[in-house]
Design a protein around this motif. Structure first.
Motif, mmCIF file in Angstrom:
data_model
loop_
_atom_site.group_PDB
_atom_site.id
_atom_site.type_symbol
_atom_site.label_atom_id
_atom_site.label_comp_id
_atom_site.label_asym_id
_atom_site.label_seq_id
_atom_site.Cartn_x
_atom_site.Cartn_y
_atom_site.Cartn_z
ATOM 1 N N VAL A 1 -3.723 9.607 -5.272
ATOM 2 C CA VAL A 1 -4.384 8.301 -5.236
ATOM 3 C C VAL A 1 -3.703 7.381 -4.237
ATOM 4 C CG1 VAL A 1 -5.240 8.389 -7.623
ATOM 5 C CG2 VAL A 1 -2.994 7.440 -7.161
ATOM 6 N N ASP A 2 -4.484 6.438 -3.724
ATOM 7 C CA ASP A 2 -3.927 5.325 -2.964
ATOM 8 C C ASP A 2 -3.582 4.243 -3.966
ATOM 9 O OD1 ASP A 2 -4.286 6.432 -0.367
ATOM 10 O OD2 ASP A 2 -6.415 5.975 -0.508
ATOM 11 N N CYS A 3 -2.428 3.634 -3.821
ATOM 12 C CA CYS A 3 -1.964 2.609 -4.746
ATOM 13 C C CYS A 3 -1.758 1.313 -3.980
ATOM 14 C CB CYS A 3 -0.653 3.049 -5.392
ATOM 15 S SG CYS A 3 0.037 1.828 -6.512
ATOM 16 N N GLN A 4 -2.390 0.262 -4.455
ATOM 17 C CA GLN A 4 -2.205 -1.059 -3.878
ATOM 18 C C GLN A 4 -1.609 -1.959 -4.953
ATOM 19 O OE1 GLN A 4 -6.189 -2.014 -2.754
ATOM 20 N NE2 GLN A 4 -5.994 -1.073 -0.753
ATOM 21 N N ARG B 1 0.627 5.837 -1.040
ATOM 22 C CA ARG B 1 -0.110 6.990 -1.565
ATOM 23 C C ARG B 1 0.830 7.682 -2.538
ATOM 24 N NH1 ARG B 1 -4.914 9.080 -1.231
ATOM 25 N NH2 ARG B 1 -5.181 11.313 -1.272
ATOM 26 N N THR B 2 0.309 8.044 -3.700
ATOM 27 C CA THR B 2 1.155 8.653 -4.716
ATOM 28 C C THR B 2 0.386 9.737 -5.457
ATOM 29 O OG1 THR B 2 2.717 8.158 -6.512
ATOM 30 C CG2 THR B 2 0.585 7.017 -6.564
ATOM 31 N N LEU C 1 -0.382 11.329 -9.272
ATOM 32 C CA LEU C 1 -0.296 11.245 -10.725
ATOM 33 C C LEU C 1 -0.320 12.660 -11.272
ATOM 34 C CD1 LEU C 1 -3.026 8.505 -11.305
ATOM 35 C CD2 LEU C 1 -0.568 8.167 -11.033
ATOM 36 N N LEU D 1 -5.526 1.655 -8.276
ATOM 37 C CA LEU D 1 -5.437 3.070 -7.923
ATOM 38 C C LEU D 1 -6.829 3.566 -7.559
ATOM 39 C CD1 LEU D 1 -3.140 4.325 -10.812
ATOM 40 C CD2 LEU D 1 -2.461 3.582 -8.526
ATOM 41 N N THR D 2 -6.953 4.150 -6.367
ATOM 42 C CA THR D 2 -8.237 4.675 -5.924
ATOM 43 C C THR D 2 -8.022 6.032 -5.277
ATOM 44 O OG1 THR D 2 -8.025 3.528 -3.803
ATOM 45 C CG2 THR D 2 -9.257 2.393 -5.522
ATOM 46 N N LEU E 1 -1.954 -3.446 -10.132
ATOM 47 C CA LEU E 1 -1.996 -2.177 -9.412
ATOM 48 C C LEU E 1 -3.434 -1.691 -9.359
ATOM 49 C CD1 LEU E 1 1.053 -0.233 -10.866
ATOM 50 C CD2 LEU E 1 0.911 -1.481 -8.715
ATOM 51 N N ASP F 1 0.848 -1.198 0.000
ATOM 52 C CA ASP F 1 0.000 0.000 0.000
ATOM 53 C C ASP F 1 0.884 1.248 0.000
ATOM 54 O OD1 ASP F 1 -2.448 -1.399 0.257
ATOM 55 O OD2 ASP F 1 -2.152 -1.547 2.419
ATOM 56 N N LEU G 1 -10.482 11.228 -11.454
ATOM 57 C CA LEU G 1 -10.383 9.855 -11.947
ATOM 58 C C LEU G 1 -11.610 9.483 -12.763
ATOM 59 C CD1 LEU G 1 -8.829 7.748 -9.034
ATOM 60 C CD2 LEU G 1 -7.751 8.507 -11.153
#
Length: 71
Positions: A27-30, A14-15, A17, A44-45, A42, A12, A56
């Motif tokens: 976004v949160d990236c898992q 946070r990044t 874009l 992205l939410t 991946l 997990d 988004l």
């Protein structure tokens, strides 16, 4: 493999874009890895209801189309 939930590791983070028309999208990236790590998915939410969520959703509409410059 996904239906068997054969996932070894989950990551997990946070990044941000950077989109040329919409700007910054937080976004949160898992990252989900298969057991042998030969595949990664991946996800992205954005926070529901946030400006980032709206961006988004807008990307889903505009896709990869280019906009003409106005001058």
């Amino acid at each position: 493999m996904w239906s068997r939930h054969a996932v070894l590791q989950r990551f997990d983070d946070r990044t941000t874009l950077l989109h040329p028309e919409l700007g910054r999208i937080e976004v949160d990236c898992q990252a989900l890895f298969t057991e042998d790590q030969s595949q990664t998915r991946l996800v992205l939410t954005a926070t529901p209801g946030s400006d980032d969520d709206a961006k988004l959703r807008l990307l889903d509409v505009i896709g990869v189309g280019r906009f003409a410059e106005q001058g």
